[in-house]
Write an enzyme that holds these catalytic residues in place. Structure first.
Site, PDB file in Angstrom:
ATOM      1  CE  LYS A  63      -7.025  -9.393   3.191  1.00  0.00           C
ATOM      2  NZ  LYS A  63      -7.504  -8.592   4.295  1.00  0.00           N
TER       3      LYS A  63
ATOM      4  CE1 TYR B 138      -7.568  -8.661   9.016  1.00  0.00           C
ATOM      5  CE2 TYR B 138      -6.188  -6.787   9.546  1.00  0.00           C
ATOM      6  CZ  TYR B 138      -6.323  -8.080   9.094  1.00  0.00           C
ATOM      7  OH  TYR B 138      -5.203  -8.778   8.713  1.00  0.00           O
TER       8      TYR B 138
ATOM      9  CG  ASP C  80     -11.092  -1.729   6.352  1.00  0.00           C
ATOM     10  OD1 ASP C  80     -11.269  -2.121   5.185  1.00  0.00           O
ATOM     11  OD2 ASP C  80     -10.391  -2.340   7.178  1.00  0.00           O
TER      12      ASP C  80
ATOM     13  NE  ARG D 187      11.957   5.806   1.040  1.00  0.00           N
ATOM     14  CZ  ARG D 187      12.576   7.005   1.080  1.00  0.00           C
ATOM     15  NH1 ARG D 187      11.870   8.119   1.057  1.00  0.00           N
ATOM     16  NH2 ARG D 187      13.887   7.084   1.147  1.00  0.00           N
TER      17      ARG D 187
HETATM   18  C1  LIG Z   1      -6.927  -7.907   5.424  1.00  0.00           C
HETATM   19  C2  LIG Z   1      -7.617  -6.741   5.987  1.00  0.00           C
HETATM   20  C3  LIG Z   1      -6.892  -5.624   6.430  1.00  0.00           C
HETATM   21  C4  LIG Z   1      -5.378  -5.582   6.430  1.00  0.00           C
HETATM   22  O1  LIG Z   1      -4.852  -5.603   5.151  1.00  0.00           O
HETATM   23  P1  LIG Z   1      -3.418  -6.259   4.786  1.00  0.00           P
HETATM   24  O2  LIG Z   1      -3.337  -6.046   3.321  1.00  0.00           O
HETATM   25  O3  LIG Z   1      -3.471  -7.685   5.198  1.00  0.00           O
HETATM   26  O4  LIG Z   1      -2.395  -5.499   5.557  1.00  0.00           O
HETATM   27  C5  LIG Z   1      -7.609  -4.543   6.918  1.00  0.00           C
HETATM   28  N1  LIG Z   1      -8.963  -4.558   6.965  1.00  0.00           N
HETATM   29  C6  LIG Z   1      -9.677  -5.613   6.551  1.00  0.00           C
HETATM   30  C7  LIG Z   1     -11.158  -5.551   6.632  1.00  0.00           C
HETATM   31  C8  LIG Z   1      -9.037  -6.733   6.053  1.00  0.00           C
HETATM   32  O5  LIG Z   1      -9.763  -7.788   5.669  1.00  0.00           O
END
Ligand SMILES: *Cc1c(COP(=O)(O)O)cnc(C)c1O
Length: 381
Positions: A195, A98, A170, A46
């Site tokens: 992504k 998001y 982000d 962990r």
């Molecule tokens: C998908 C996404 C998230 C969340 O990420 P996960 O890996 O699905 O938990 C946060 N911010 C943006 C802009 C996203 O596209």
């Protein structure tokens, strides 16, 4: 070192025990110690795992940052940042966010006494009236999801810094290939690794990148204490995915431009949201802080009909109707009922996210095939 070279090499060294050029999947939960407390930096998985460590170094290098920290999802990474706060602390964030981040802020953390202000931050000055002694975090997302608004990271960070407010960005939509927020004054970069970084729609993962040693220490403490860490198999898949990030991003950008221009000139299409258009309201900031304009765009149909939007989404063949983005395959999505369903309707409409908005994640297929697919589908509505 240039980006493409880092994508291939950063963080990865031949395995010390065999010389294996690819970092092995260290599928283990614990590590044998020589005597109590005496080990090679690995005690329990962990806390640390060599496959994950290699990935963390790779992602940090891509953001030109000092430290990377991976989580079991993008939301897990965001959660760790919010856990740095205490009851009574205030967060300023944007109103085009998001859906999952909005949901976590509103429905998980407001009840712990953390206060969130959702603002239009395309004008950095809008945050000034909300700054006070309790303001601890500015959380930015740019390009925004799904309306592709661009926030001037440097302008916002300058104001935040003067007021001792930490800045997190982000950076999921841009990926490190297009935008590096630390260089623009951010303290924390967050990625949904799910992504573009992973890039193959086969992993859920998140990451944070920071320069500050103490901040890393605090976040790593939260990661280890709360446990939202990724496994070694997923870390390996992302290490592999990153090796082609620059090549994939080049094609995502080329295809994105082609399709944005195609849609803009199509008689049945209403508005197209893509930051590369000269008449996009934030074009000059996009030009300044991004290397290119990416493969994400949204659009509406003329007369803004939700029924026709649904029909279109059912008529495409190459585009798959699915949540998520940033993979090699093109996706089509209906934010109002899918990715952004967790935002109350009034709130959505107020922020410009209509029921007929369609979002595309443009993949790396041949752009002409994608245009043919959209042409056929548009002919049917
Ligand atoms: C998908 C996404 C998230 C969340 O990420 P996960 O890996 O699905 O938990 C946060 N911010 C943006 C802009 C996203 O596209």
């Amino acid at each position: 070192m240039k980006f493409g070279t880092k994508a291939v090499h950063a963080g990865v060294e031949p395995d010390p025990s065999t010389g294996a050029i690819m970092t092995p999947i260290y599928q283990t939960s614990t590590y044998v110690q020589e005597s109590p407390g005496k080990h090679k930096g690995y005690a329990y998985a962990r806390g640390a795992n060599p496959t994950r460590n290699a990935l963390q170094k790779s992602i940090a290098a891509l953001e030109n940052g000092k430290h990377g920290l991976c989580f079991s999802s993008g939301m897990g990474a965001t959660d760790a940042v919010i856990k740095l706060l205490s009851p009574g602390d205030e967060v300023i964030t944007s109103n085009d966010l998001y859906g999952g981040s909005y949901r976590m802020f509103k429905r998980v953390y407001e009840k712990f006494g953390i206060i969130f202000h959702f603002l239009d931050l395309t004008d950095a000055n809008n945050l000034i009236p909300y700054l006070n002694k309790n303001t601890k975090l500015l959380w930015l997302e740019t390009p925004s999801n799904p309306l592709m608004r661009i926030i001037d990271i440097e302008a916002c960070a300058t104001i935040a810094k003067k007021n001792n407010v930490r800045v997190a960005v982000d950076n999921t939509f841009a990926s490190p290939y297009l935008q590096n927020p630390l260089a623009l004054g951010a303290d924390i970069v967050m990625h949904s690794v799910t992504k573009y970084l992973s890039g193959h729609s086969d992993v859920i993962m998140g990451a944070l990148v920071v320069d500050d040693d103490q901040l890393l220490h605090d976040l790593a403490f939260i990661a280890n204490s709360c446990g939202a860490v990724p496994g070694p198999q997923d870390s390996f898949l992302v290490l592999r995915g990153i090796k082609t990030l620059h090549l994939r991003m080049e094609r995502h950008c080329q295809n994105g431009k082609k399709i944005a221009e195609f849609l803009k000139s199509h008689p049945k299409v209403g508005q197209v949201y893509w930051p590369g258009f000269l008449d996009h309201p934030n074009y000059s900031i996009a030009r300044k802080q991004m290397r290119d304009f990416g493969g994400m765009l949204s659009f509406t149909l003329k007369n803004d009909s939700p029924a026709k939007a649904t029909q279109l989404m059912e008529s495409v063949h190459l585009f798959s109707l699915a949540e998520s983005l940033g993979g090699v395959e093109s996706l089509i999505n209906h934010p109002a009922s899918m990715t952004h369903a967790s935002i109350p309707k009034e709130e959505r409409i107020k922020n410009g996210l209509s029921d007929s908005l369609i979002r595309l994640s443009i993949g790396i297929e041949d752009g002409e095939d994608l245009i043919d697919d959209l042409t056929n589908a548009l002919n049917k509505v």
